[in-house]
Enzyme design. Sequence first.
Site, PDB file in Angstrom:
ATOM      1  N   ARG A  26      -1.745  -2.670  -6.328  1.00  0.00           N
ATOM      2  CA  ARG A  26      -1.989  -3.669  -5.434  1.00  0.00           C
ATOM      3  C   ARG A  26      -2.887  -4.883  -5.890  1.00  0.00           C
ATOM      4  NH1 ARG A  26      -1.205  -5.098   0.361  1.00  0.00           N
ATOM      5  NH2 ARG A  26      -2.780  -6.032   1.257  1.00  0.00           N
ATOM      6  N   HIS A  70      -3.596   2.539  -5.531  1.00  0.00           N
ATOM      7  CA  HIS A  70      -3.915   1.108  -4.743  1.00  0.00           C
ATOM      8  C   HIS A  70      -4.394  -0.031  -5.928  1.00  0.00           C
ATOM      9  CE1 HIS A  70      -4.599  -0.942  -1.019  1.00  0.00           C
ATOM     10  NE2 HIS A  70      -5.848  -1.392  -1.645  1.00  0.00           N
ATOM     11  N   LYS A  77      -1.957  -0.515   7.965  1.00  0.00           N
ATOM     12  CA  LYS A  77      -3.395  -0.790   8.395  1.00  0.00           C
ATOM     13  C   LYS A  77      -3.672  -1.840   9.326  1.00  0.00           C
ATOM     14  CE  LYS A  77      -7.428  -2.054   5.693  1.00  0.00           C
ATOM     15  NZ  LYS A  77      -8.165  -2.250   4.067  1.00  0.00           N
ATOM     16  N   HIS A 104      -3.089 -10.357   4.415  1.00  0.00           N
ATOM     17  CA  HIS A 104      -4.491 -10.207   4.723  1.00  0.00           C
ATOM     18  C   HIS A 104      -4.708 -11.082   5.980  1.00  0.00           C
ATOM     19  CE1 HIS A 104      -5.862  -9.487   0.229  1.00  0.00           C
ATOM     20  NE2 HIS A 104      -5.590  -8.514   1.057  1.00  0.00           N
ATOM     21  N   ARG A 135       0.815  -1.132  -0.060  1.00  0.00           N
ATOM     22  CA  ARG A 135      -0.156  -0.125  -0.097  1.00  0.00           C
ATOM     23  C   ARG A 135       0.729   1.307  -0.102  1.00  0.00           C
ATOM     24  NH1 ARG A 135      -1.761  -3.164   4.184  1.00  0.00           N
ATOM     25  NH2 ARG A 135      -3.710  -4.374   3.907  1.00  0.00           N
TER      26      ARG A 135
END
Length: 417
Positions: free
Chosen positions: A358, A355, A285, A381, A260
């Site tokens: 990604r 983004h 994040k 993730h 990111r």
Amino acid sequence: MIAEFFPGGSQRYLSLPVLGPLMDRYAVWLHEQHYTWRSGRYELLMAGRVADYLEGRAVCRIEDLNHQHLDECHFWFRQKFPEEAGSVVVLMRFLYKDGYVDAPPPSLPSNPADVHVSAFMAHLDEVRGHAPSTIRRQGQIAAEFLMWLQFLDSPNRLSSLTINDLEGFIQHLSKRMGRVSLQKPIAILRNFLRFLAAEGTVPVGLDGMIESPRVYRQEQLPRSLPWPTVEAFLSSIDRKSNIGKRDYAMFALMTTYGLRACDVVALTLDDLHWREGQIHIRQTKTGKPLELPLTDEVGLAIQDYLKRVPRYGDHREIFLRLRAPAGPLKSTGVIEAFQAWSRRSGLAIPFKGAHCIRHSYALHLLRQGTPLKTIGDLLGHRSPESTTTYLRLATEDLRTVALPLPSPIPAFQEVPR
């Protein structure tokens, strides 16, 4: 130093009222902040105009100068010469940072609405532990809600708040937001109402009476580009300039690891382990750390940037601003760089945000046969569901597993039993 900006007239600036003794140090500070000769000369010229303004307000010595004088000066410039008011802000930043003038104390709430908003933001910081950007965003929505209610004209409005008031505010927001965009402000409004209810300011239970627009999970596809387009975009960056060297290194990281923008600007020199051939990534994040191999392409791009592009200050962040004021690059800088190079490349890139790189990276790995678990680990993730959404982008692969449609049977033909 000021003689470098004004070879034949530096004495005039050194003899200015109030600011004269500081002008040489101000010139050094501008140079340290990576202002060019032309920009630094302009800022020094504007400082001379500020000195004339202060002299006209009976401020004769730097010891007599305070933040109120500077605020009044900034207000006056905004009214008379709005294009030059930014120079007053630059001078104020220098005076506060070097301790020549005491910085203003934290502003206290000036009205009852500010009291509620400030208390709400303090709650988000001290109790909920939200990030500063999240706190600012929630404070903006809370302030807009009180302004829409005309709270200052009727302070008792909160105690008699009804569901019709909440629906009216949501209709007000819907004039500039769509279904998906409304989800976040409505969640913030619920949070604000719960906070006010805990203080006894609004009736309890109003937060549960707000209906959100219906949004279906994964109703929109992730924005991605064909991988040849991503490679062509990376190749189109001009690596001869300092900005090109920096931006190529940034986007090489994004195309190699699917990072990111916030993760790229958060990288520091300590995250590069050259001997081990690893790069340590701290995901902003999720907070999940990643240790990935440092590829030759990325390593050479970063080396070229670090060796050949001057660095200003003692910042440990890898990517710095190349225009004044000097300092670490922000996520918005990555987005602006992506938009600029997209325009110059002439490629068909319909997206404005970086983004999409990604998403393109995830789809590229998927088409290469990389397992979903591996893709999820590389992207950081926390849930497999976040990774499976990229399956919907592999339309050509999904066609190979689709069942053939049955042949239609004419109405007059008898179906064999």
